[in-house]
Design an enzyme around this catalytic site. Structure first.
Site, PDB file in Angstrom:
ATOM      1  N   LYS A  43       6.179  -0.845   8.639  1.00  0.00           N
ATOM      2  CA  LYS A  43       5.207  -0.023   7.663  1.00  0.00           C
ATOM      3  C   LYS A  43       3.724   0.024   8.325  1.00  0.00           C
ATOM      4  O   LYS A  43       3.095   1.273   7.977  1.00  0.00           O
ATOM      5  CB  LYS A  43       5.195  -0.528   6.437  1.00  0.00           C
ATOM      6  CG  LYS A  43       6.529  -0.402   5.660  1.00  0.00           C
ATOM      7  CD  LYS A  43       6.460  -0.586   4.266  1.00  0.00           C
ATOM      8  CE  LYS A  43       7.892  -0.190   3.818  1.00  0.00           C
ATOM      9  NZ  LYS A  43       9.221  -1.065   3.862  1.00  0.00           N
TER      10      LYS A  43
HETATM   11  C1  LIG Z   1      10.377  -0.434   3.908  1.00  0.00           C
HETATM   12  C2  LIG Z   1      11.320  -1.192   4.434  1.00  0.00           C
HETATM   13  C3  LIG Z   1      12.578  -0.799   4.865  1.00  0.00           C
HETATM   14  C4  LIG Z   1      13.050   0.665   4.197  1.00  0.00           C
HETATM   15  O1  LIG Z   1      12.554   1.809   4.738  1.00  0.00           O
HETATM   16  P1  LIG Z   1      12.611   3.209   4.032  1.00  0.00           P
HETATM   17  O2  LIG Z   1      11.759   4.124   4.585  1.00  0.00           O
HETATM   18  O3  LIG Z   1      12.142   2.936   2.631  1.00  0.00           O
HETATM   19  O4  LIG Z   1      13.992   3.460   3.863  1.00  0.00           O
HETATM   20  C5  LIG Z   1      13.443  -1.331   5.650  1.00  0.00           C
HETATM   21  N1  LIG Z   1      13.177  -2.471   6.321  1.00  0.00           N
HETATM   22  C6  LIG Z   1      11.951  -3.122   5.982  1.00  0.00           C
HETATM   23  C7  LIG Z   1      11.503  -4.508   6.645  1.00  0.00           C
HETATM   24  C8  LIG Z   1      10.890  -2.277   5.325  1.00  0.00           C
HETATM   25  O5  LIG Z   1       9.822  -2.927   5.050  1.00  0.00           O
END
Ligand SMILES: *Cc1c(COP(=O)(O)O)cnc(C)c1O
Length: 462
Positions: A112
């Protein structure tokens, strides 16, 4: 570039306004009016670019001069200078068929950061340009909050308040959020679960008077800037493989929760990146797997898993895909979303299901299989996967056919989810940045799960 809503009642707004709006005012999601097309010639030019140079090119297509190129370049460079790896998102080869795209080299060790480092700098730029304060309010099950705080801590013109469910995020996630001591950061630890946090946020945003008076802005993954930032590494990963002499189309396997990350891959493909299969990896909360295989989208019973960031019942970005699946027809999307609200499910037509199956393949990974995959990768390759990445790798192994190459997206560093790794008796050494968190004082306020308790803290903070 103009942005429009998937529900058709917001149109003709520019990039900056789309970022500030977050959720479209008609309840839909914002999308670019046209998806820019990248020719084969452009692809071969882009192949030699560094991550930041490539990000600048991709953003330029969508921002279309609204932010002067020199400013945009600075925003992009500042956002990726905080990453620990020179390549920003390096690709590691596990075997001939399987590569891992490491997206966790940012400040909080989760993917993120790639979008939120940029969004933080972008908000700061917008605040300066428009001479107005920005108050960010968000709820997190762990990764988003830490990333968002790291993206804006200490920045002028911005304050951020993040709600997390008390005692229900991983230890490292909690420390990453609460050891930040900048005055523009407020952590509220809410008695309740993630859904309670999200409900409070939703209701505060729905209070239009409150929202406008305090300039509230969102950071959740429906923000179009986050999606665009995530398309970049699909291109970058593809170029890394091409530069290593791997030719032809490439599969991507994506650990999926809110459908933001995999939608970015879908967008990259629509722009012209030669992606073969998009593999949607889920865990036991396999709503999206069932949609792809059966054409019925219906949240079910909640399952606790080792990959909590994917424990999602209603995927907030799914509506964007529905929109493209139905020929960019906002009326159809509105009808579907209304019926979803009424009946709690969406059922698409048979011919559309055929299209879905051309766009995606899917696999839901059970808890035991997730741990087994971590163990197996550790034994076979000496490579430690976090439980989210393990879902992507398990799905890749299931769905990569002979002669194909799959890039599995690694969405978090294993140190963030040591609770699961310990279960299979693997001991890991934490990176020094994470180890150091354990000695720092924490800053958070415990509140009960009511809107008023949260509002009271916010009023003091603003
Ligand atoms: C947010 C997240 C996801 C999922 O991603 P999306 O964009 O919500 O589908 C997968 N793995 C981790 C570690 C995350 O923080």
């Amino acid at each position: 570039m103009e942005y429009i809503s998937t529900r058709g009642k917001v149109g003709g707004i520019g990039f900056v306004d789309a970022v500030l709006m977050g959720l479209a005012d008609d309840g839909g999601l914002l999308v670019p009016k046209q998806i820019p097309q990248v020719s084969a010639d452009t692809l071969s030019l882009w192949q030699k670019l560094s991550y930041s140079e490539l990000a600048l090119e991709v953003f330029s297509l969508y921002i279309d001069g609204e932010i002067p190129r020199g400013e945009l370049k600075k925003l992009v460079n500042d956002s990726y200078a905080t990453f620990r790896d020179e390549e920003v998102t390096p690709v590691r080869r596990l075997n001939d068929k399987l590569h891992v795209l490491e997206l966790f080299h940012g400040p909080t060790f989760a993917f993120k950061d790639i979008a939120l480092q940029f969004l933080g700098n972008l908000y700061s730029y917008i605040s300066r340009e428009r001479n107005s304060i920005i108050h960010i309010l968000g709820a997190t099950s762990g990764d988003t909050g830490a990333s968002a705080i790291e993206g804006v801590r200490g920045k002028e013109g911005i304050r951020i308040c993040i709600l997390h469910p008390h005692g229900k995020v991983s230890k490292v996630q909690e420390l990453q959020m609460t050891t930040v001591d900048d005055a523009n950061v407020l952590n509220l630890s809410v008695e309740g679960n993630f859904d309670d946090c999200q409900r409070i946020i939703k209701e505060l945003f729905a209070d239009v008077e409150f929202k406008h008076r305090y300039h509230l802005r969102a950071i959740n993954s429906i923000n179009i800037a986050r999606i665009l930032a995530q398309t970049v590494y699909y291109f970058y990963a593809y170029f890394q493989l091409v530069n290593q002499g791997i030719s032809g189309k490439v599969n991507f396997s994506v650990p999926t929760g809110n459908f933001g990350d995999i939608f970015a891959g879908y967008l990259a493909k629509k722009m012209g990146l030669p992606i073969n299969k998009l593999i949607l990896a889920t865990n036991e909360n396999n709503i999206l797997e069932r949609f792809i295989n059966e054409g019925v989208y219906q949240p079910g019973e909640f399952h606790m898993t080792y990959s909590p960031s994917m424990d999602i019942q209603v995927a907030s970005n799914f509506e964007r895909y529905l929109y493209y699946l139905h020929g960019e027809d906002a009326n159809t999307v509105t009808t579907f979303m209304d019926s979803f609200k009424q009946d709690g499910k969406i059922v698409i037509a048979a011919d559309k299901l055929e299209q879905v199956k051309r766009d995606f393949v899917a696999y839901g990974v059970e808890n035991d299989e997730c741990l087994a995959t971590i163990g197996q990768s550790h034994d076979e390759y000496g490579y430690l996967l976090d439980p989210h990445t393990a879902c992507g790798v398990a799905a890749a192994e299931k769905l990569t056919d002979k002669g194909e190459v799959t890039v599995a997206l690694s969405t978090a560093h294993p140190a963030k989810f040591n609770e699961a790794i310990e279960l299979i008796q693997i001991e890991q050494t934490f990176p020094p940045q994470i180890q150091a968190l354990f000695d720092k004082p924490q800053h958070q306020i415990l509140v009960d799960g009511s809107n008023n308790a949260v509002k009271e803290q916010l009023l003091k903070f603003f």
